[in-house]
Design an enzyme around this catalytic site. Structure first.
Site, PDB file in Angstrom:
ATOM      1  N   SER A 144      78.162  46.012  26.339  1.00  0.00           N
ATOM      2  CA  SER A 144      77.797  44.893  27.186  1.00  0.00           C
ATOM      3  C   SER A 144      78.619  44.541  28.433  1.00  0.00           C
ATOM      4  O   SER A 144      79.721  45.132  27.847  1.00  0.00           O
ATOM      5  CB  SER A 144      77.350  43.812  26.304  1.00  0.00           C
ATOM      6  OG  SER A 144      77.188  42.917  27.120  1.00  0.00           O
ATOM      7  N   LYS A 170      74.358  47.553  28.963  1.00  0.00           N
ATOM      8  CA  LYS A 170      74.087  46.104  29.572  1.00  0.00           C
ATOM      9  C   LYS A 170      74.880  45.884  31.288  1.00  0.00           C
ATOM     10  O   LYS A 170      75.629  45.207  30.626  1.00  0.00           O
ATOM     11  CB  LYS A 170      73.768  45.610  28.412  1.00  0.00           C
ATOM     12  CG  LYS A 170      73.356  44.489  29.069  1.00  0.00           C
ATOM     13  CD  LYS A 170      73.205  43.223  27.670  1.00  0.00           C
ATOM     14  CE  LYS A 170      73.676  41.612  27.435  1.00  0.00           C
ATOM     15  NZ  LYS A 170      72.975  41.260  26.234  1.00  0.00           N
ATOM     16  N   LEU A 171      73.680  45.155  32.116  1.00  0.00           N
ATOM     17  CA  LEU A 171      74.759  44.769  32.926  1.00  0.00           C
ATOM     18  C   LEU A 171      73.851  43.285  32.707  1.00  0.00           C
ATOM     19  O   LEU A 171      73.130  43.277  33.019  1.00  0.00           O
ATOM     20  CB  LEU A 171      74.576  45.476  34.558  1.00  0.00           C
ATOM     21  CG  LEU A 171      74.897  46.814  34.471  1.00  0.00           C
ATOM     22  CD1 LEU A 171      74.368  47.190  36.149  1.00  0.00           C
ATOM     23  CD2 LEU A 171      75.808  47.387  33.936  1.00  0.00           C
ATOM     24  N   LYS A 172      75.602  42.332  32.717  1.00  0.00           N
ATOM     25  CA  LYS A 172      75.300  40.952  33.176  1.00  0.00           C
ATOM     26  C   LYS A 172      75.145  41.027  34.399  1.00  0.00           C
ATOM     27  O   LYS A 172      75.962  41.578  35.841  1.00  0.00           O
ATOM     28  CB  LYS A 172      76.747  40.409  32.115  1.00  0.00           C
ATOM     29  CG  LYS A 172      76.885  39.999  31.364  1.00  0.00           C
ATOM     30  CD  LYS A 172      76.034  39.505  30.269  1.00  0.00           C
ATOM     31  CE  LYS A 172      76.232  39.547  28.438  1.00  0.00           C
ATOM     32  NZ  LYS A 172      75.250  38.277  28.405  1.00  0.00           N
ATOM     33  N   ASP A 198      71.504  41.465  31.368  1.00  0.00           N
ATOM     34  CA  ASP A 198      71.273  40.168  30.809  1.00  0.00           C
ATOM     35  C   ASP A 198      71.976  38.787  31.600  1.00  0.00           C
ATOM     36  O   ASP A 198      72.621  39.287  32.648  1.00  0.00           O
ATOM     37  CB  ASP A 198      72.221  40.194  29.964  1.00  0.00           C
ATOM     38  CG  ASP A 198      72.497  38.549  28.562  1.00  0.00           C
ATOM     39  OD1 ASP A 198      70.933  37.834  29.098  1.00  0.00           O
ATOM     40  OD2 ASP A 198      72.974  38.909  27.924  1.00  0.00           O
ATOM     41  N   ASN A 200      71.570  36.148  31.156  1.00  0.00           N
ATOM     42  CA  ASN A 200      72.281  34.074  30.339  1.00  0.00           C
ATOM     43  C   ASN A 200      71.218  33.083  31.287  1.00  0.00           C
ATOM     44  O   ASN A 200      72.216  31.651  31.382  1.00  0.00           O
ATOM     45  CB  ASN A 200      73.616  34.244  30.427  1.00  0.00           C
ATOM     46  CG  ASN A 200      74.054  35.186  29.283  1.00  0.00           C
ATOM     47  OD1 ASN A 200      74.072  36.515  29.682  1.00  0.00           O
ATOM     48  ND2 ASN A 200      73.923  35.181  28.062  1.00  0.00           N
ATOM     49  N   GLU A 223      67.208  40.464  30.207  1.00  0.00           N
ATOM     50  CA  GLU A 223      66.900  39.657  29.299  1.00  0.00           C
ATOM     51  C   GLU A 223      67.673  38.170  29.689  1.00  0.00           C
ATOM     52  O   GLU A 223      68.406  37.783  30.931  1.00  0.00           O
ATOM     53  CB  GLU A 223      68.295  39.834  28.375  1.00  0.00           C
ATOM     54  CG  GLU A 223      68.849  39.333  27.402  1.00  0.00           C
ATOM     55  CD  GLU A 223      69.749  39.953  26.801  1.00  0.00           C
ATOM     56  OE1 GLU A 223      70.384  40.809  26.615  1.00  0.00           O
ATOM     57  OE2 GLU A 223      70.564  38.933  25.664  1.00  0.00           O
ATOM     58  N   ASP A 248      66.551  36.013  24.642  1.00  0.00           N
ATOM     59  CA  ASP A 248      67.770  35.463  23.350  1.00  0.00           C
ATOM     60  C   ASP A 248      67.245  34.204  23.377  1.00  0.00           C
ATOM     61  O   ASP A 248      67.355  34.100  22.276  1.00  0.00           O
ATOM     62  CB  ASP A 248      68.978  36.948  24.688  1.00  0.00           C
ATOM     63  CG  ASP A 248      70.288  35.853  23.753  1.00  0.00           C
ATOM     64  OD1 ASP A 248      70.233  35.279  22.685  1.00  0.00           O
ATOM     65  OD2 ASP A 248      71.388  36.992  24.542  1.00  0.00           O
ATOM     66  N   LYS A 272      70.117  37.452  17.585  1.00  0.00           N
ATOM     67  CA  LYS A 272      71.169  38.001  16.749  1.00  0.00           C
ATOM     68  C   LYS A 272      70.898  36.072  15.694  1.00  0.00           C
ATOM     69  O   LYS A 272      70.248  35.568  16.197  1.00  0.00           O
ATOM     70  CB  LYS A 272      71.875  36.932  18.244  1.00  0.00           C
ATOM     71  CG  LYS A 272      72.375  37.728  18.963  1.00  0.00           C
ATOM     72  CD  LYS A 272      72.771  36.592  20.225  1.00  0.00           C
ATOM     73  CE  LYS A 272      72.907  37.480  21.739  1.00  0.00           C
ATOM     74  NZ  LYS A 272      73.369  36.779  22.590  1.00  0.00           N
ATOM     75  N   GLY A 300      74.486  40.453  20.144  1.00  0.00           N
ATOM     76  CA  GLY A 300      76.111  40.570  19.446  1.00  0.00           C
ATOM     77  C   GLY A 300      76.889  39.544  20.543  1.00  0.00           C
ATOM     78  O   GLY A 300      76.141  39.138  21.490  1.00  0.00           O
TER      79      GLY A 300
HETATM   80  O1  SMG Z   1      79.241  41.237  20.842  1.00  0.00           O
HETATM   81  O2  SMG Z   1      78.971  43.299  22.524  1.00  0.00           O
HETATM   82  C1  SMG Z   1      78.464  41.869  22.580  1.00  0.00           C
HETATM   83  C2  SMG Z   1      78.504  41.002  23.282  1.00  0.00           C
HETATM   84  C3  SMG Z   1      77.360  40.973  23.793  1.00  0.00           C
HETATM   85  O3  SMG Z   1      76.584  40.062  25.836  1.00  0.00           O
HETATM   86  C4  SMG Z   1      76.587  40.154  25.085  1.00  0.00           C
HETATM   87  N1  SMG Z   1      76.352  38.702  24.328  1.00  0.00           N
HETATM   88  O4  SMG Z   1      73.938  36.727  25.959  1.00  0.00           O
HETATM   89  O5  SMG Z   1      73.409  38.478  24.700  1.00  0.00           O
HETATM   90  C5  SMG Z   1      74.620  38.119  25.719  1.00  0.00           C
HETATM   91  C6  SMG Z   1      76.074  37.563  24.644  1.00  0.00           C
HETATM   92  C7  SMG Z   1      76.046  36.582  24.817  1.00  0.00           C
HETATM   93  C8  SMG Z   1      78.181  36.257  24.203  1.00  0.00           C
HETATM   94  S1  SMG Z   1      78.946  35.890  25.719  1.00  0.00           S
HETATM   95  C9  SMG Z   1      79.813  35.115  25.706  1.00  0.00           C
HETATM   96 MG    MG Z   2      72.440  37.369  25.865  1.00  0.00          MG
END
Ligand code: SMG
Ligand code: MG
Length: 380
Positions: A144, A170-172, A198, A200, A223, A248, A272, A300
């Site tokens: 990520s 995966k790109l935020k 993703d 969020n 996502e 998610d 998760k 994760g």
């Molecule tokens: O553990 O590789 C990892 C992080 C993966 O992007 C990740 N997690 O929304 O999926 C999600 C984020 C939540 C944590 S962001 C602080």
């Molecule tokens: Mg996510």
């Protein structure tokens, strides 16, 4: 997954807080993390010690849980219920039922259940992967990638991860950092790189046409574009966008997973254990998705070697057909608190095979990074 394990007697539960700096800041649509303040749970039984990791964040920004609150609810409400359990011997499979009167606080519950399950499996000499029903020895590893300061910086970061061998990127994303980063990554690295995004929860119901602009880039999924409580909104978006929608934050239980799937809000689910109250509920979500033809993948939460080993064990189940956010430990940590940090092996990570979650704690390093400990003892 049947509960054929010998029950255990819990003597004490230790809550340990550690502080670990991240190797690089991790920016999402809701925060920038530079370090994690992590709550670990250590359970002592007759013949074993088990560990669990609470994934709640420093602040309540991913969900309403946060580390200080998780510790408080464990001390005041969850651990007293475990200690008051009618018979002394307990199975990890009893934990969710015992804690059910307490609403939500799933990350706190998950950490307690994980530590109890780890101890119970170690006493039974069974691996977590076997108990959960894993069928693989290795699973592909995805990474990520946080929001960058510039597109050039993003290209450099993604290029580095591809060189390391990661099987999926995966790109935020967030409003204003959405179409362009994807276009640039596709242009630089080509159409073959498995790629997903993703958000969020950062977009709105009005953003369907904007998100549809991602369709030409052939992403695996988008996502959680909308807020976690907006299942109907996700169904609306899913009808306007060709790219599969994955949830998610919204999926907090197997009931919600069924509801979201039946209402057309998602065609893929991120699992998760922390978000859903534990690894046993995570397996239930895996099963309800499998029965409905919906693929899942393992998310994760920037875990240490404790949570990371458990996530790898979960990701070996048959319906985890998409690559998870299970990167090598060194993606986040300079040094891990376990003696067997997760490593990349040709773009894959290996399922732990020892009993329980299969790791040993690095005691001296754990002491170095500990900021507090509290031990609660059962009076039984
Ligand atoms: O553990 O590789 C990892 C992080 C993966 O992007 C990740 N997690 O929304 O999926 C999600 C984020 C939540 C944590 S962001 C602080
Ligand atoms: Mg996510």
């Amino acid at each position: 997954m049947i509960d054929d394990l010998k029950k255990i007697n819990i003597h004490s539960i230790e809550l340990r807080r550690i502080s670990l700096p991240l190797v690089t800041p991790f920016r999402t649509s809701f925060s920038t993390e530079n370090h994690r303040d992590i709550l670990l749970v250590r359970v002592e039984t007759d013949d074993a010690v088990g560990w669990g990791e609470c994934v709640s964040g420093n602040e309540p920004l991913y969900s309403n849980e946060y580390v200080e609150g998780s510790q408080r609810v464990m001390i005041d409400h969850l651990i007293p219920r475990l200690f008051a359990f009618r018979s002394r011997a307990m199975s990890a499979h009893d934990v969710a039922q015992i804690l059910r009167p307490v609403k939500d606080h799933r990350m706190a519950k998950a950490a307690l259940e994980a530590a109890i399950l780890d101890a119970q499996l170690r006493e039974n000499n069974v691996s977590l992967a076997t108990h959960l029903g894993s069928i693989h020895e290795l699973v592909p590893s995805g990474v990520s990638v946080g929001i960058a300061n510039s597109l050039d910086e993003l290209v450099t970061t993604v290029g580095g991860y591809l060189d390391e061998g990661y099987a999926r990127i995966k790109l935020k994303i967030e409003p204003g950092w959405d179409i362009e980063p994807v276009r640039v990554i596709r242009k630089t690295f080509g159409d073959q790189v498995p790629l997903q995004v993703d958000a969020n929860t950062a977009f709105t119901r009005e953003d369907g046409p904007l998100l549809a602009q991602l369709d030409p880039f052939n992403l695996l999924l988008i996502e959680q574009p909308l807020p976690e409580d907006d299942i109907t909104g996700h169904a609306l978006i899913a009808r306007q966008v060709g790219t599969p929608i994955c949830l998610d934050e919204s999926i907090v239980s197997s009931h919600v997973a069924i509801d979201a799937i039946e209402r057309g809000a998602c065609s893929i689910v991120n699992i998760k254990a922390g978000r859903v109250g534990g690894y046993l509920e995570a397996v239930r979500i895996h099963n309800v998705c499998q029965q409905r033809g919906v693929p899942v993948w393992c998310g994760g939460m920037l875990e240490t070697g404790i949570g990371r080993a458990m996530n790898v064990a979960l990701a070996g189940l048959p319906n985890f057909t998409l690559t998870g956010d299970i990167s090598a430990s060194e993606r986040f940590w300079k040094q891990d608190i376990v003696q067997q940090p997760i490593r990349l092996e040709s773009g894959q990570v290996r399922l732990p095979s020892g009993s329980g979650a299969g790791f040993e704690i690095d005691g001296p390093f754990l002491s170095d990074v500990t900021t507090s400990t509290i031990t609660l003892r059962s009076e039984n």
